[in-house]
Design an enzyme around this catalytic site. Structure first.
Site, PDB file in Angstrom:
ATOM      1  N   GLY A 142      27.222 -16.953   7.492  1.00 15.91           N
ATOM      2  CA  GLY A 142      27.482 -16.627   6.805  1.00 15.91           C
ATOM      3  C   GLY A 142      28.824 -16.563   6.590  1.00 15.91           C
TER       4      GLY A 142
ATOM      5  NE  ARG B  35      17.084 -19.423   5.365  1.00 21.10           N
ATOM      6  CZ  ARG B  35      16.638 -18.536   4.351  1.00 21.10           C
ATOM      7  NH1 ARG B  35      14.999 -18.324   4.750  1.00 21.10           N
ATOM      8  NH2 ARG B  35      17.918 -17.828   4.158  1.00 21.10           N
TER       9      ARG B  35
ATOM     10  CE1 TYR C 244      29.187  -5.637  -0.461  1.00 22.15           C
ATOM     11  CE2 TYR C 244      31.047  -6.067  -2.445  1.00 22.15           C
ATOM     12  CZ  TYR C 244      30.237  -6.839  -0.671  1.00 22.15           C
ATOM     13  OH  TYR C 244      31.790  -7.204   0.043  1.00 22.15           O
TER      14      TYR C 244
ATOM     15  CB  ILE D 228      37.309 -13.406   3.657  1.00 22.34           C
ATOM     16  CG1 ILE D 228      36.979 -11.427   4.106  1.00 22.34           C
ATOM     17  CG2 ILE D 228      37.697 -13.895   4.817  1.00 22.34           C
ATOM     18  CD1 ILE D 228      38.261 -10.742   4.143  1.00 22.34           C
TER      19      ILE D 228
HETATM   20  N1  SER Z   1      34.479 -10.917  -1.353  1.00 24.19           N
HETATM   21  C1  SER Z   1      33.268  -9.778  -2.706  1.00 24.19           C
HETATM   22  C2  SER Z   1      32.723 -10.348  -3.137  1.00 24.19           C
HETATM   23  O1  SER Z   1      33.471 -11.312  -4.093  1.00 24.19           O
HETATM   24  C3  SER Z   1      34.395  -8.240  -2.097  1.00 24.19           C
HETATM   25  O2  SER Z   1      34.347  -7.822  -1.249  1.00 24.19           O
HETATM   26  O3  SER Z   1      31.986  -9.353  -4.121  1.00 24.19           O
END
Ligand code: SER
Length: 320
Positions: free
Chosen positions: A14, A39, A143, A173
Protein backbone atom coordinates in the site's frame (compact mmCIF):
# COMPACT_ATOMS: atom_id res chain seq x y z
CA UNK A 1 16.32 -2.26 19.30
CA UNK A 2 16.41 -5.49 21.23
CA UNK A 3 18.14 -8.15 19.12
CA UNK A 4 15.07 -10.37 18.92
CA UNK A 5 12.69 -7.77 17.46
CA UNK A 6 11.02 -8.99 14.25
CA UNK A 7 8.60 -6.87 12.27
CA UNK A 8 5.56 -7.76 10.20
CA UNK A 9 3.98 -5.09 7.98
CA UNK A 10 0.46 -6.05 6.92
CA UNK A 11 -0.46 -4.15 3.76
CA UNK A 12 3.14 -3.77 2.59
CA UNK A 13 2.11 -3.00 -1.02
CA UNK A 14 0.00 0.00 0.00
CA UNK A 15 0.85 3.69 -0.10
CA UNK A 16 2.35 3.80 3.41
CA UNK A 17 3.29 0.11 3.64
CA UNK A 18 5.61 0.35 0.61
CA UNK A 19 7.69 3.08 2.22
CA UNK A 20 7.44 1.89 5.83
CA UNK A 21 8.57 -1.67 5.05
CA UNK A 22 11.65 -0.34 3.25
CA UNK A 23 12.47 2.10 6.07
CA UNK A 24 12.08 -0.60 8.75
CA UNK A 25 14.29 -2.98 6.76
CA UNK A 26 16.99 -0.30 6.34
CA UNK A 27 16.84 0.52 10.03
CA UNK A 28 16.53 -2.92 11.62
CA UNK A 29 17.97 -5.22 8.94
CA UNK A 30 16.30 -6.90 5.97
CA UNK A 31 16.37 -10.25 7.75
CA UNK A 32 14.16 -8.82 10.52
CA UNK A 33 11.32 -7.39 8.41
CA UNK A 34 8.51 -9.31 6.72
CA UNK A 35 6.07 -7.63 4.35
CA UNK A 36 2.67 -9.15 3.66
CA UNK A 37 -0.20 -8.33 1.37
CA UNK A 38 -2.88 -10.03 -0.74
CA UNK A 39 -0.53 -10.25 -3.72
CA UNK A 40 3.26 -10.17 -4.15
CA UNK A 41 4.71 -6.67 -4.77
CA UNK A 42 4.88 -5.59 -8.45
CA UNK A 43 8.44 -4.33 -8.14
CA UNK A 44 11.25 -6.49 -6.82
CA UNK A 45 11.88 -5.89 -3.10
CA UNK A 46 14.71 -7.03 -0.90
CA UNK A 47 12.63 -7.75 2.18
CA UNK A 48 10.96 -11.07 2.96
CA UNK A 49 7.41 -11.24 1.60
CA UNK A 50 4.46 -13.49 2.53
CA UNK A 51 1.10 -13.53 0.78
CA UNK A 52 -1.63 -13.21 3.42
CA UNK A 53 -4.99 -11.60 4.18
CA UNK A 54 -5.28 -10.09 7.64
CA UNK A 55 -8.72 -11.71 7.77
CA UNK A 56 -7.11 -15.16 7.58
CA UNK A 57 -6.36 -15.76 11.27
CA UNK A 58 -4.73 -19.18 10.74
CA UNK A 59 -2.36 -18.07 7.98
CA UNK A 60 -1.45 -14.98 10.02
CA UNK A 61 -0.63 -17.24 12.97
CA UNK A 62 1.63 -19.40 10.79
CA UNK A 63 3.57 -16.34 9.58
CA UNK A 64 3.87 -14.91 13.11
CA UNK A 65 5.35 -18.13 14.48
CA UNK A 66 7.49 -18.88 11.39
CA UNK A 67 9.40 -15.59 11.81
CA UNK A 68 8.94 -15.11 15.59
CA UNK A 69 7.23 -11.77 14.89
CA UNK A 70 7.23 -9.34 17.83
CA UNK A 71 5.93 -6.09 16.28
CA UNK A 72 3.03 -5.83 13.83
CA UNK A 73 2.25 -2.75 11.74
CA UNK A 74 -1.31 -3.22 10.50
CA UNK A 75 -1.82 -0.93 7.50
CA UNK A 76 -4.33 -2.89 5.42
CA UNK A 77 -7.55 -0.87 5.23
CA UNK A 78 -10.41 0.32 3.05
CA UNK A 79 -10.10 4.12 2.85
CA UNK A 80 -12.88 6.72 2.90
CA UNK A 81 -14.05 6.96 -0.72
CA UNK A 82 -13.74 3.26 -1.56
CA UNK A 83 -15.39 2.33 1.74
CA UNK A 84 -18.57 4.25 0.85
CA UNK A 85 -19.04 1.93 -2.15
CA UNK A 86 -18.39 -1.30 -0.21
CA UNK A 87 -19.65 -0.72 3.29
CA UNK A 88 -19.64 -4.36 4.48
CA UNK A 89 -16.19 -5.10 3.11
CA UNK A 90 -14.80 -1.91 4.62
CA UNK A 91 -16.17 -2.76 8.06
CA UNK A 92 -14.99 -6.37 7.78
CA UNK A 93 -11.41 -5.52 6.81
CA UNK A 94 -10.99 -2.48 9.06
CA UNK A 95 -12.50 -4.07 12.18
CA UNK A 96 -12.09 -7.84 11.93
CA UNK A 97 -8.53 -7.44 10.64
CA UNK A 98 -7.73 -5.34 13.70
CA UNK A 99 -9.42 -7.80 16.07
CA UNK A 100 -7.36 -10.67 14.61
CA UNK A 101 -4.10 -8.83 15.31
CA UNK A 102 -5.24 -7.65 18.77
CA UNK A 103 -6.04 -11.26 19.65
CA UNK A 104 -2.49 -12.41 18.80
CA UNK A 105 -1.22 -9.79 21.25
CA UNK A 106 -3.80 -10.80 23.86
CA UNK A 107 -2.53 -14.39 23.56
CA UNK A 108 1.06 -13.05 23.93
CA UNK A 109 2.05 -14.28 20.46
CA UNK A 110 3.24 -10.75 19.55
CA UNK A 111 4.41 -7.86 21.72
CA UNK A 112 3.49 -4.59 20.03
CA UNK A 113 1.00 -3.33 17.46
CA UNK A 114 0.81 -0.18 15.36
CA UNK A 115 -2.58 0.57 13.85
CA UNK A 116 -3.50 3.88 12.21
CA UNK A 117 -6.69 5.82 12.83
CA UNK A 118 -7.59 8.90 10.80
CA UNK A 119 -8.90 12.47 10.74
CA UNK A 120 -12.04 10.79 9.31
CA UNK A 121 -13.18 9.97 12.87
CA UNK A 122 -14.28 13.62 13.04
CA UNK A 123 -17.45 14.92 11.37
CA UNK A 124 -19.45 18.09 10.73
CA UNK A 125 -20.18 18.54 14.45
CA UNK A 126 -16.44 18.83 15.19
CA UNK A 127 -14.95 22.36 15.14
CA UNK A 128 -13.02 22.95 11.90
CA UNK A 129 -9.78 24.44 13.18
CA UNK A 130 -7.07 23.37 15.60
CA UNK A 131 -9.19 20.32 16.56
CA UNK A 132 -8.48 19.09 20.07
CA UNK A 133 -7.57 15.47 20.92
CA UNK A 134 -10.88 15.09 22.76
CA UNK A 135 -13.12 17.02 20.34
CA UNK A 136 -16.51 15.58 19.46
CA UNK A 137 -16.30 12.56 17.12
CA UNK A 138 -19.34 11.86 14.94
CA UNK A 139 -17.88 10.39 11.72
CA UNK A 140 -19.90 10.46 8.50
CA UNK A 141 -18.20 7.69 6.50
CA UNK A 142 -18.01 3.95 7.21
CA UNK A 143 -14.24 4.43 7.14
CA UNK A 144 -14.49 7.00 9.94
CA UNK A 145 -16.98 4.83 11.86
CA UNK A 146 -14.64 1.82 11.62
CA UNK A 147 -11.60 3.86 12.64
CA UNK A 148 -13.42 5.32 15.66
CA UNK A 149 -14.62 1.85 16.71
CA UNK A 150 -11.09 0.55 16.17
CA UNK A 151 -9.73 3.23 18.50
CA UNK A 152 -12.11 2.02 21.21
CA UNK A 153 -11.06 -1.59 20.60
CA UNK A 154 -7.39 -0.65 20.97
CA UNK A 155 -8.10 1.18 24.22
CA UNK A 156 -10.20 -1.73 25.50
CA UNK A 157 -7.55 -4.38 24.70
CA UNK A 158 -4.91 -2.20 26.33
CA UNK A 159 -6.89 -1.63 29.53
CA UNK A 160 -8.34 -5.12 29.86
CA UNK A 161 -5.52 -7.34 28.55
CA UNK A 162 -2.44 -5.10 28.72
CA UNK A 163 -2.02 -5.16 24.92
CA UNK A 164 0.67 -2.69 23.82
CA UNK A 165 -1.13 -1.13 20.86
CA UNK A 166 -0.20 2.35 19.62
CA UNK A 167 -2.06 4.51 17.16
CA UNK A 168 -1.96 7.80 15.25
CA UNK A 169 -4.80 9.68 13.60
CA UNK A 170 -3.15 10.10 10.20
CA UNK A 171 -4.00 13.17 8.15
CA UNK A 172 -3.78 12.85 4.33
CA UNK A 173 -0.36 11.36 3.56
CA UNK A 174 1.56 12.60 0.51
CA UNK A 175 4.61 10.96 -0.99
CA UNK A 176 6.34 10.24 -4.29
CA UNK A 177 7.44 6.62 -3.80
CA UNK A 178 3.98 5.02 -3.90
CA UNK A 179 0.41 5.72 -4.94
CA UNK A 180 -2.62 5.88 -2.64
CA UNK A 181 -5.91 4.19 -3.49
CA UNK A 182 -9.51 4.84 -2.52
CA UNK A 183 -8.98 7.91 -0.35
CA UNK A 184 -10.29 11.46 -0.39
CA UNK A 185 -6.85 13.04 0.07
CA UNK A 186 -5.39 11.07 -2.90
CA UNK A 187 -5.63 14.18 -5.09
CA UNK A 188 -2.59 15.64 -3.33
CA UNK A 189 -0.46 12.79 -4.72
CA UNK A 190 -2.11 12.55 -8.18
CA UNK A 191 -1.60 16.28 -8.74
CA UNK A 192 2.22 15.92 -8.81
CA UNK A 193 2.24 13.13 -11.40
CA UNK A 194 -0.17 15.02 -13.67
CA UNK A 195 1.74 18.29 -13.22
CA UNK A 196 5.01 16.68 -14.31
CA UNK A 197 3.54 14.57 -17.13
CA UNK A 198 0.86 16.91 -18.55
CA UNK A 199 1.24 20.31 -16.80
CA UNK A 200 -2.44 20.18 -15.83
CA UNK A 201 -4.72 18.58 -13.25
CA UNK A 202 -8.48 18.36 -12.77
CA UNK A 203 -9.12 18.25 -9.04
CA UNK A 204 -12.02 16.28 -7.53
CA UNK A 205 -12.11 18.52 -4.45
CA UNK A 206 -13.20 22.17 -4.54
CA UNK A 207 -10.67 24.97 -4.79
CA UNK A 208 -10.59 26.05 -1.15
CA UNK A 209 -11.23 22.67 0.54
CA UNK A 210 -8.48 22.83 3.14
CA UNK A 211 -7.47 19.57 4.87
CA UNK A 212 -4.80 18.39 7.33
CA UNK A 213 -1.94 16.74 5.42
CA UNK A 214 1.55 15.34 6.03
CA UNK A 215 4.61 14.46 3.98
CA UNK A 216 5.39 10.73 3.91
CA UNK A 217 8.79 11.29 5.47
CA UNK A 218 7.13 12.84 8.55
CA UNK A 219 4.44 10.14 8.67
CA UNK A 220 7.07 7.39 8.72
CA UNK A 221 9.07 9.20 11.43
CA UNK A 222 5.91 9.57 13.53
CA UNK A 223 4.99 5.91 13.05
CA UNK A 224 8.40 4.53 14.00
CA UNK A 225 8.68 7.25 16.69
CA UNK A 226 5.54 6.24 18.56
CA UNK A 227 6.52 2.55 18.32
CA UNK A 228 10.00 3.23 19.74
CA UNK A 229 8.82 5.48 22.60
CA UNK A 230 8.93 3.95 26.09
CA UNK A 231 5.55 2.45 26.94
CA UNK A 232 4.93 4.81 29.88
CA UNK A 233 5.10 7.80 27.52
CA UNK A 234 2.15 6.48 25.50
CA UNK A 235 -0.63 7.88 27.64
CA UNK A 236 -3.36 7.79 25.02
CA UNK A 237 -4.33 4.30 23.91
CA UNK A 238 -7.20 5.23 21.61
CA UNK A 239 -5.19 7.19 19.03
CA UNK A 240 -3.11 10.39 18.98
CA UNK A 241 -4.00 13.50 16.98
CA UNK A 242 -1.09 14.14 14.60
CA UNK A 243 -0.47 17.28 12.60
CA UNK A 244 2.03 18.79 10.18
CA UNK A 245 0.40 21.05 7.57
CA UNK A 246 -2.94 22.11 6.16
CA UNK A 247 -3.61 23.30 2.61
CA UNK A 248 -6.28 23.54 -0.05
CA UNK A 249 -6.05 22.36 -3.69
CA UNK A 250 -5.49 25.99 -4.71
CA UNK A 251 -2.62 26.43 -2.26
CA UNK A 252 -0.78 23.28 -3.34
CA UNK A 253 -1.50 24.17 -6.99
CA UNK A 254 0.11 27.60 -6.50
CA UNK A 255 3.14 26.01 -4.87
CA UNK A 256 3.53 23.54 -7.76
CA UNK A 257 3.22 26.47 -10.20
CA UNK A 258 6.30 28.05 -8.64
CA UNK A 259 8.25 25.02 -9.96
CA UNK A 260 6.26 24.22 -13.13
CA UNK A 261 5.30 27.58 -14.68
CA UNK A 262 2.70 26.28 -17.15
CA UNK A 263 0.85 24.15 -14.59
CA UNK A 264 -2.92 24.66 -14.67
CA UNK A 265 -5.39 23.33 -12.10
CA UNK A 266 -9.14 23.09 -12.74
CA UNK A 267 -11.86 21.92 -10.36
CA UNK A 268 -14.60 19.35 -10.82
CA UNK A 269 -15.68 18.43 -7.28
CA UNK A 270 -17.40 15.05 -6.87
CA UNK A 271 -18.81 13.09 -3.91
CA UNK A 272 -15.35 13.03 -2.30
CA UNK A 273 -15.63 16.77 -1.77
CA UNK A 274 -18.62 16.13 0.49
CA UNK A 275 -16.61 13.66 2.57
CA UNK A 276 -13.79 16.18 2.86
CA UNK A 277 -16.26 18.89 3.85
CA UNK A 278 -17.10 16.96 7.02
CA UNK A 279 -13.44 16.73 8.10
CA UNK A 280 -11.41 19.27 10.08
CA UNK A 281 -9.13 21.78 8.37
CA UNK A 282 -6.43 21.66 11.01
CA UNK A 283 -5.53 19.49 14.00
CA UNK A 284 -4.04 20.20 17.42
CA UNK A 285 -1.42 17.56 18.26
CA UNK A 286 -0.12 18.90 21.59
CA UNK A 287 -0.55 15.51 23.29
CA UNK A 288 1.72 13.74 20.77
CA UNK A 289 4.28 16.54 21.12
CA UNK A 290 4.20 16.51 24.92
CA UNK A 291 3.91 12.77 25.57
CA UNK A 292 6.49 11.30 23.17
CA UNK A 293 8.16 14.27 21.52
CA UNK A 294 6.53 14.40 18.07
CA UNK A 295 7.68 17.26 15.76
CA UNK A 296 7.07 17.51 12.00
CA UNK A 297 9.97 18.50 9.70
CA UNK A 298 8.36 19.50 6.41
CA UNK A 299 6.28 22.58 5.57
CA UNK A 300 4.34 22.91 2.30
CA UNK A 301 7.09 24.45 0.18
CA UNK A 302 9.76 22.02 1.44
CA UNK A 303 7.47 19.09 0.72
CA UNK A 304 6.56 20.29 -2.79
CA UNK A 305 10.25 20.90 -3.70
CA UNK A 306 11.26 17.46 -2.46
CA UNK A 307 8.47 15.63 -4.29
CA UNK A 308 9.09 17.43 -7.59
CA UNK A 309 12.83 16.81 -7.35
CA UNK A 310 12.33 13.07 -6.81
CA UNK A 311 9.54 12.59 -9.36
CA UNK A 312 11.50 14.49 -12.02
CA UNK A 313 14.34 12.00 -11.55
CA UNK A 314 11.96 9.05 -11.85
CA UNK A 315 10.18 10.34 -14.96
CA UNK A 316 13.49 11.26 -16.64
CA UNK A 317 14.82 7.74 -16.01
CA UNK A 318 11.65 6.22 -17.51
CA UNK A 319 12.20 8.21 -20.73
CA UNK A 320 15.80 7.03 -21.16
N1 SER B 1 -6.32 9.63 3.56
C1 SER B 1 -7.55 9.10 4.08
C2 SER B 1 -8.61 9.14 3.07
O1 SER B 1 -8.60 10.05 2.28
C3 SER B 1 -7.96 9.85 5.31
O2 SER B 1 -7.37 9.27 6.43
O3 SER B 1 -9.49 8.33 3.09
Amino acid sequence: MSSNQKFLVIGSNGQIGTVLTKKLAEKYGYENVVGSDLRPPKKHTKFIFEECSVLDFNRLGIIISKYNITDVYLLAAYLSAKGENSMDKAWDLNINGLINVLNFAKEKKIKKIFWPSSIAIFGSTTPKKNVDQYAITEPETIYGVSKLSGESLCNYYHNKFGVDVRSLRYPGIIGWESMPGGGTTDYAVDIFHEAIKNQKYECFLSKNRSLPMMYMDDAIRATIGIMEAPSEQIKIRTSYNLSALSFSPKQIGDEIKSHIKNFKITYSPDNRDRLAESWPQSINDDHARNDWGWRPNFNLSQMVSDIILNLNKIYKKEKI
